[in-house]
Design a protein around this motif. Structure first.
Motif, PDB file in Angstrom:
ATOM      1  N   UNK A  94      26.017 -15.205  -5.733  1.00  0.00           N
ATOM      2  CA  UNK A  94      26.858 -14.115  -6.251  1.00  0.00           C
ATOM      3  C   UNK A  94      28.177 -14.052  -5.483  1.00  0.00           C
ATOM      4  N   UNK A  95      28.112 -14.236  -4.161  1.00  0.00           N
ATOM      5  CA  UNK A  95      29.332 -14.223  -3.337  1.00  0.00           C
ATOM      6  C   UNK A  95      30.261 -15.359  -3.771  1.00  0.00           C
ATOM      7  N   UNK A  96      29.708 -16.542  -3.988  1.00  0.00           N
ATOM      8  CA  UNK A  96      30.537 -17.695  -4.371  1.00  0.00           C
ATOM      9  C   UNK A  96      31.159 -17.505  -5.756  1.00  0.00           C
ATOM     10  N   UNK A  97      30.386 -16.924  -6.666  1.00  0.00           N
ATOM     11  CA  UNK A  97      30.911 -16.635  -8.010  1.00  0.00           C
ATOM     12  C   UNK A  97      32.150 -15.741  -7.919  1.00  0.00           C
ATOM     13  N   UNK A  98      32.033 -14.710  -7.095  1.00  0.00           N
ATOM     14  CA  UNK A  98      33.134 -13.744  -6.996  1.00  0.00           C
ATOM     15  C   UNK A  98      34.341 -14.342  -6.283  1.00  0.00           C
ATOM     16  N   UNK A  99      34.108 -15.200  -5.293  1.00  0.00           N
ATOM     17  CA  UNK A  99      35.227 -15.858  -4.600  1.00  0.00           C
ATOM     18  C   UNK A  99      36.010 -16.710  -5.595  1.00  0.00           C
ATOM     19  N   UNK A 100      35.266 -17.408  -6.439  1.00  0.00           N
ATOM     20  CA  UNK A 100      35.871 -18.247  -7.469  1.00  0.00           C
ATOM     21  C   UNK A 100      36.677 -17.383  -8.445  1.00  0.00           C
ATOM     22  N   UNK A 101      36.035 -16.336  -8.884  1.00  0.00           N
ATOM     23  CA  UNK A 101      36.584 -15.412  -9.871  1.00  0.00           C
ATOM     24  C   UNK A 101      37.925 -14.833  -9.445  1.00  0.00           C
ATOM     25  N   UNK A 102      38.039 -14.547  -8.141  1.00  0.00           N
ATOM     26  CA  UNK A 102      39.260 -13.928  -7.633  1.00  0.00           C
ATOM     27  C   UNK A 102      40.151 -14.927  -6.894  1.00  0.00           C
ATOM     28  N   UNK A 103      39.952 -16.215  -7.169  1.00  0.00           N
ATOM     29  CA  UNK A 103      40.777 -17.269  -6.574  1.00  0.00           C
ATOM     30  C   UNK A 103      40.839 -17.149  -5.058  1.00  0.00           C
ATOM     31  N   UNK A 104      39.689 -16.943  -4.460  1.00  0.00           N
ATOM     32  CA  UNK A 104      39.635 -16.833  -3.007  1.00  0.00           C
ATOM     33  C   UNK A 104      38.820 -17.975  -2.393  1.00  0.00           C
ATOM     34  N   UNK A 105      38.419 -18.937  -3.205  1.00  0.00           N
ATOM     35  CA  UNK A 105      37.562 -20.010  -2.711  1.00  0.00           C
ATOM     36  C   UNK A 105      38.235 -20.785  -1.572  1.00  0.00           C
ATOM     37  N   UNK A 106      39.519 -21.093  -1.718  1.00  0.00           N
ATOM     38  CA  UNK A 106      40.203 -21.875  -0.678  1.00  0.00           C
ATOM     39  C   UNK A 106      40.269 -21.129   0.655  1.00  0.00           C
ATOM     40  N   UNK A 107      40.353 -19.818   0.571  1.00  0.00           N
ATOM     41  CA  UNK A 107      40.482 -19.011   1.793  1.00  0.00           C
ATOM     42  C   UNK A 107      39.141 -18.430   2.226  1.00  0.00           C
ATOM     43  N   UNK A 108      38.075 -18.836   1.553  1.00  0.00           N
ATOM     44  CA  UNK A 108      36.771 -18.166   1.729  1.00  0.00           C
ATOM     45  C   UNK A 108      36.258 -18.160   3.154  1.00  0.00           C
ATOM     46  N   UNK A 109      36.621 -19.179   3.935  1.00  0.00           N
ATOM     47  CA  UNK A 109      36.032 -19.273   5.275  1.00  0.00           C
ATOM     48  C   UNK A 109      36.984 -18.878   6.396  1.00  0.00           C
ATOM     49  N   UNK A 110      38.126 -18.301   5.998  1.00  0.00           N
ATOM     50  CA  UNK A 110      39.053 -17.770   6.999  1.00  0.00           C
ATOM     51  C   UNK A 110      38.750 -16.302   7.229  1.00  0.00           C
ATOM     52  N   UNK A 111      39.002 -15.811   8.478  1.00  0.00           N
ATOM     53  CA  UNK A 111      38.788 -14.370   8.701  1.00  0.00           C
ATOM     54  C   UNK A 111      39.639 -13.546   7.732  1.00  0.00           C
ATOM     55  N   UNK A 112      39.079 -12.480   7.204  1.00  0.00           N
ATOM     56  CA  UNK A 112      39.784 -11.676   6.203  1.00  0.00           C
ATOM     57  C   UNK A 112      41.070 -11.078   6.761  1.00  0.00           C
ATOM     58  N   UNK A 113      41.150 -10.907   8.097  1.00  0.00           N
ATOM     59  CA  UNK A 113      42.383 -10.335   8.670  1.00  0.00           C
ATOM     60  C   UNK A 113      43.597 -11.251   8.466  1.00  0.00           C
ATOM     61  N   UNK A 114      43.356 -12.532   8.169  1.00  0.00           N
ATOM     62  CA  UNK A 114      44.478 -13.453   7.933  1.00  0.00           C
ATOM     63  C   UNK A 114      44.917 -13.447   6.465  1.00  0.00           C
ATOM     64  N   UNK A 115      44.240 -12.669   5.640  1.00  0.00           N
ATOM     65  CA  UNK A 115      44.587 -12.633   4.212  1.00  0.00           C
ATOM     66  C   UNK A 115      45.839 -11.804   3.975  1.00  0.00           C
TER      67      UNK A 115
END
Ligand SMILES: Nc1ncnc2c1ncn2[C@@H]1O[C@H](COP(=O)(O)OP(=O)(O)O)[C@@H](O)[C@H]1O
Ligand SMILES: [Mg+2]
Length: 320
Positions: free
Chosen positions: A117-138
């Motif tokens: 489910x987490x991977x589906x949503x990362x894909x959905x919101x175009x966050x797959x490339x950044x998925x493994x970076x700390x969210x504070x860098x977003x």
């Protein structure tokens, strides 16, 4: 036929000390609808969302969300809703993927299901490339998308979005709009607050204009816009032509023009759909008012406010 309301409030009151944030707010959002709560800074939008999502108790009135009373059945309300606030609820030290898996597990998804489910949503919101970076860098837009993804994990019946696109770049804004449309298409009821007339117009089935903690006007986007028309504004070459230009606009629109000598502008609201820009310019020309710029555009929120409440928007608070 009876309508089932996903959100129904009557006479909601909320005070913060001397500040009367909600003054009898009535809302009725049909099951499956998208309701846009439109209002300027300080109108009471966040307070309304906080009360409806059980984060704060009202001082008066009542509200039911997904059929449950927000005070007496707060637990049942919480189980039925998702909330995305103006500030992200994600943990900056964790990556996007870790955040979503954590939320998923908190929501009783187990092991593999949480990961999927987490991977589906990362894909959905175009966050797959950044998925493994700390969210504070977003970026701000990425954080907002991650936050929305987290609130979708629970597949809520009613989703509350408090100014979901304020301060976002157009690309992120469009993604959020697309997500809202998709959710609505799947039958989720959405209550979103916004300061943007365009956003409410794009997304909402019904717009509630709130002014000082109460609903000043309710209707479909088309009704709202038909009621307020568009705004004609001209810039004259010399301040001495302001009076002549105002007389022309007054005559053409039948509404009282607003003059701004400093900017050398005259503007007026028009609800006449046949009034065109060339005609305005021609008449100004004929009246001898030299015009250097002219526009006919949808009204801004401030103008909608002026039109529907008879006064300007309250003084803007400076962003914290
Ligand atoms: N925690 C608080 N304490 C005191 N005043 C508050 C608090 N939260 C909001 N207010 C005040 O209540 C009014 C409505 O605020 P809010 O609901 O945040 O409006 P909006 O979200 O539409 O900008 C404003 O005058 C605001 O300053
Ligand atoms: Mg707010």
């Amino acid at each position: 036929m009876t309508t089932t309301y996903a959100v129904l409030s009557e006479g909601l009151e909320k005070r913060y000390g001397d500040v009367h944030a909600l003054r009898g707010l009535d809302l009725a959002v049909a099951e499956g609808a998208v309701c846009g709560v439109l209002g300027p800074n300080g109108a009471g939008k966040t307070t309304a969302v906080r009360v409806l999502t059980t984060l704060t108790a009202p001082d008066g009135g009542s509200a039911r969300v997904a059929g449950h009373d927000v005070v007496r059945e707060a637990g049942a309300v919480r189980a039925a809703i998702g909330v995305t606030g103006q500030s992200a609820s994600v943990d900056g030290e964790l990556s996007g993927r870790q955040n979503l898996r954590l939320f998923a597990r908190l929501l009783t998804y187990r092991g593999e299901a949480a990961r999927t489910r987490a991977d589906e949503l990362l894909e959905r919101f175009e966050l797959t490339d950044a998925a493994d970076r700390p969210a504070r860098t977003y970026s701000g837009g990425m954080r907002r998308r991650l936050d929305l993804a987290a609130s979708l994990l629970a597949r809520p019946r009613v989703l509350f979005l408090d100014e979901p696109t304020t301060g976002l770049d157009p690309h992120s804004r469009n993604q959020i709009w697309a997500a809202v449309r998709e959710l609505a298409g799947r039958g989720t009821t959405v209550l979103l607050t916004t300061q943007y007339l365009e956003e409410a117009d794009q997304l909402a089935d019904e717009i509630v204009l709130i002014d000082s903690g109460r609903a000043a006007h309710t209707g479909s986007p088309a009704e709202l816009k038909a009621g307020i028309g568009s705004y004609a504004e001209v810039v004259v070459a010399h301040a001495s032509a302001l009076g002549a230009a105002a007389a022309v606009l007054d005559h053409l629109t039948g509404t009282e023009p607003v003059l701004d000598p400093e900017r050398r502008t005259v503007g007026a609201v028009t609800t006449d759909p046949s009034l065109t820009l060339p005609r305005i310019v021609r008449e100004l020309d004929a009246a001898g008012a030299a015009v250097i710029d002219a526009s006919l555009r949808p009204p801004t929120l401030d103008e909608v406010f002026l039109r529907l409440t008879g006064r300007g928007t309250p003084i803007k608070e400076t962003a914290a």
